[in-house]
Structures are given as structure tokens and as C-alpha cells.
Design a protein around this motif. Structure first.
Motif, PDB file in Angstrom:
ATOM      1  N   GLU A 154       3.944  44.044   7.674  1.00  0.00           N
ATOM      2  CA  GLU A 154       5.106  44.530   8.418  1.00  0.00           C
ATOM      3  C   GLU A 154       5.738  43.386   9.205  1.00  0.00           C
ATOM      4  O   GLU A 154       6.950  43.328   9.365  1.00  0.00           O
ATOM      5  CB  GLU A 154       4.701  45.640   9.389  1.00  0.00           C
ATOM      6  CG  GLU A 154       4.426  46.968   8.732  1.00  0.00           C
ATOM      7  CD  GLU A 154       3.880  47.992   9.709  1.00  0.00           C
ATOM      8  OE1 GLU A 154       3.784  47.703  10.929  1.00  0.00           O
ATOM      9  OE2 GLU A 154       3.534  49.094   9.248  1.00  0.00           O
ATOM     10  N   ARG A 155       4.921  42.503   9.699  1.00  0.00           N
ATOM     11  CA  ARG A 155       5.388  41.396  10.534  1.00  0.00           C
ATOM     12  C   ARG A 155       5.709  40.138   9.739  1.00  0.00           C
ATOM     13  O   ARG A 155       6.524  39.327  10.151  1.00  0.00           O
ATOM     14  CB  ARG A 155       4.359  41.102  11.610  1.00  0.00           C
ATOM     15  CG  ARG A 155       4.270  42.227  12.625  1.00  0.00           C
ATOM     16  CD  ARG A 155       2.997  42.149  13.431  1.00  0.00           C
ATOM     17  NE  ARG A 155       2.921  43.177  14.437  1.00  0.00           N
ATOM     18  CZ  ARG A 155       2.506  44.427  14.215  1.00  0.00           C
ATOM     19  NH1 ARG A 155       2.162  44.803  13.003  1.00  0.00           N
ATOM     20  NH2 ARG A 155       2.450  45.314  15.189  1.00  0.00           N
ATOM     21  N   HIS A 156       5.023  39.982   8.623  1.00  0.00           N
ATOM     22  CA  HIS A 156       5.204  38.798   7.769  1.00  0.00           C
ATOM     23  C   HIS A 156       5.327  39.268   6.313  1.00  0.00           C
ATOM     24  O   HIS A 156       4.408  39.074   5.512  1.00  0.00           O
ATOM     25  CB  HIS A 156       4.007  37.849   7.923  1.00  0.00           C
ATOM     26  CG  HIS A 156       3.788  37.378   9.312  1.00  0.00           C
ATOM     27  ND1 HIS A 156       4.524  36.361   9.871  1.00  0.00           N
ATOM     28  CD2 HIS A 156       2.950  37.808  10.283  1.00  0.00           C
ATOM     29  CE1 HIS A 156       4.133  36.183  11.125  1.00  0.00           C
ATOM     30  NE2 HIS A 156       3.185  37.052  11.390  1.00  0.00           N
ATOM     31  N   PRO A 157       6.443  39.898   5.972  1.00  0.00           N
ATOM     32  CA  PRO A 157       6.574  40.520   4.648  1.00  0.00           C
ATOM     33  C   PRO A 157       6.551  39.556   3.469  1.00  0.00           C
ATOM     34  O   PRO A 157       6.353  39.992   2.339  1.00  0.00           O
ATOM     35  CB  PRO A 157       7.909  41.258   4.728  1.00  0.00           C
ATOM     36  CG  PRO A 157       8.661  40.582   5.817  1.00  0.00           C
ATOM     37  CD  PRO A 157       7.634  40.068   6.792  1.00  0.00           C
ATOM     38  N   ASP A 158       6.728  38.272   3.711  1.00  0.00           N
ATOM     39  CA  ASP A 158       6.742  37.302   2.617  1.00  0.00           C
ATOM     40  C   ASP A 158       5.481  36.444   2.559  1.00  0.00           C
ATOM     41  O   ASP A 158       5.467  35.422   1.884  1.00  0.00           O
ATOM     42  CB  ASP A 158       7.972  36.398   2.743  1.00  0.00           C
ATOM     43  CG  ASP A 158       9.259  37.191   2.619  1.00  0.00           C
ATOM     44  OD1 ASP A 158       9.305  38.138   1.808  1.00  0.00           O
ATOM     45  OD2 ASP A 158      10.223  36.880   3.342  1.00  0.00           O
ATOM     46  N   ASP A 159       4.425  36.877   3.234  1.00  0.00           N
ATOM     47  CA  ASP A 159       3.165  36.136   3.223  1.00  0.00           C
ATOM     48  C   ASP A 159       2.497  36.343   1.860  1.00  0.00           C
ATOM     49  O   ASP A 159       1.881  37.373   1.596  1.00  0.00           O
ATOM     50  CB  ASP A 159       2.258  36.632   4.353  1.00  0.00           C
ATOM     51  CG  ASP A 159       0.982  35.832   4.488  1.00  0.00           C
ATOM     52  OD1 ASP A 159       0.387  35.456   3.453  1.00  0.00           O
ATOM     53  OD2 ASP A 159       0.561  35.594   5.623  1.00  0.00           O
ATOM     54  N   ALA A 160       2.659  35.350   0.987  1.00  0.00           N
ATOM     55  CA  ALA A 160       2.181  35.476  -0.390  1.00  0.00           C
ATOM     56  C   ALA A 160       0.677  35.720  -0.474  1.00  0.00           C
ATOM     57  O   ALA A 160       0.222  36.528  -1.295  1.00  0.00           O
ATOM     58  CB  ALA A 160       2.554  34.231  -1.190  1.00  0.00           C
ATOM     59  N   ALA A 161      -0.093  35.057   0.361  1.00  0.00           N
ATOM     60  CA  ALA A 161      -1.550  35.247   0.323  1.00  0.00           C
ATOM     61  C   ALA A 161      -1.921  36.677   0.714  1.00  0.00           C
ATOM     62  O   ALA A 161      -2.731  37.320   0.044  1.00  0.00           O
ATOM     63  CB  ALA A 161      -2.243  34.246   1.246  1.00  0.00           C
ATOM     64  N   ALA A 162      -1.310  37.191   1.769  1.00  0.00           N
ATOM     65  CA  ALA A 162      -1.605  38.560   2.209  1.00  0.00           C
ATOM     66  C   ALA A 162      -1.132  39.570   1.169  1.00  0.00           C
ATOM     67  O   ALA A 162      -1.828  40.560   0.900  1.00  0.00           O
ATOM     68  CB  ALA A 162      -0.956  38.840   3.557  1.00  0.00           C
TER      69      ALA A 162
END
Length: 70
Positions: A36-44
Motif C-alpha cells: 500500500e505504501r510502496h506499490p512498485d517494490d518489485a521484491a515485495a
């Protein structure tokens, strides 16, 4: 509110602890909060997608997350 560096680190520890304790739903909840806070975090995105796929839970979401991770 975005995670601070300390908050991100704590969320990562809680996610990992939930996984090690076999608390799949809690771990997915932490991934959802992170995304929700980092929508483009590829690893997550990748980790959350594969976690759901491995557990055969919410497969459409698993596909969406892993597709966005690429």
C-alpha cells in the motif's frame, strides 16, 4: 503514512517472523501494508505473489503481484 527506514525494517522483521511461525495470513497482511505504501517494490511484489501462489490462496492477486514485479 509511509514507512520510515526504521518502520520498513520492523515490518520486514515482522513479516519474516510471521512466515517462520507459519502464520501465513499475518505475513500476507504485512506484505499488503508494505505494498500500500510502496506499490512498485518489485521484491515485495514478487515475494507476496509467490507466497500466495505457494499456499494456493488468492491466486488472482498472486498473479497480479508477480506480473507487476517484472
Amino acid at each position: 503514512m509511509l514507512f520510515t527506514d526504521a518502520g520498513l525494517e520492523q515490518a520486514t522483521r515482522l513479516r519474516v517472523a510471521a512466515l517462520h511461525a507459519g502464520r501465513f495470513r499475518d505475513a500476507v497482511g504485512w506484505y499488503r501494508r508494505l505494498l500500500e505504501r510502496h506499490p512498485d517494490d518489485a521484491a515485495a511484489l514478487n515475494e507476496a505473489g509467490y507466497l500466495c501462489a505457494d499456499e494456493a490462496v488468492d491466486l488472482p492477486q498472486a498473479l497480479a503481484w508477480t506480473s507487476r514485479a517484472v
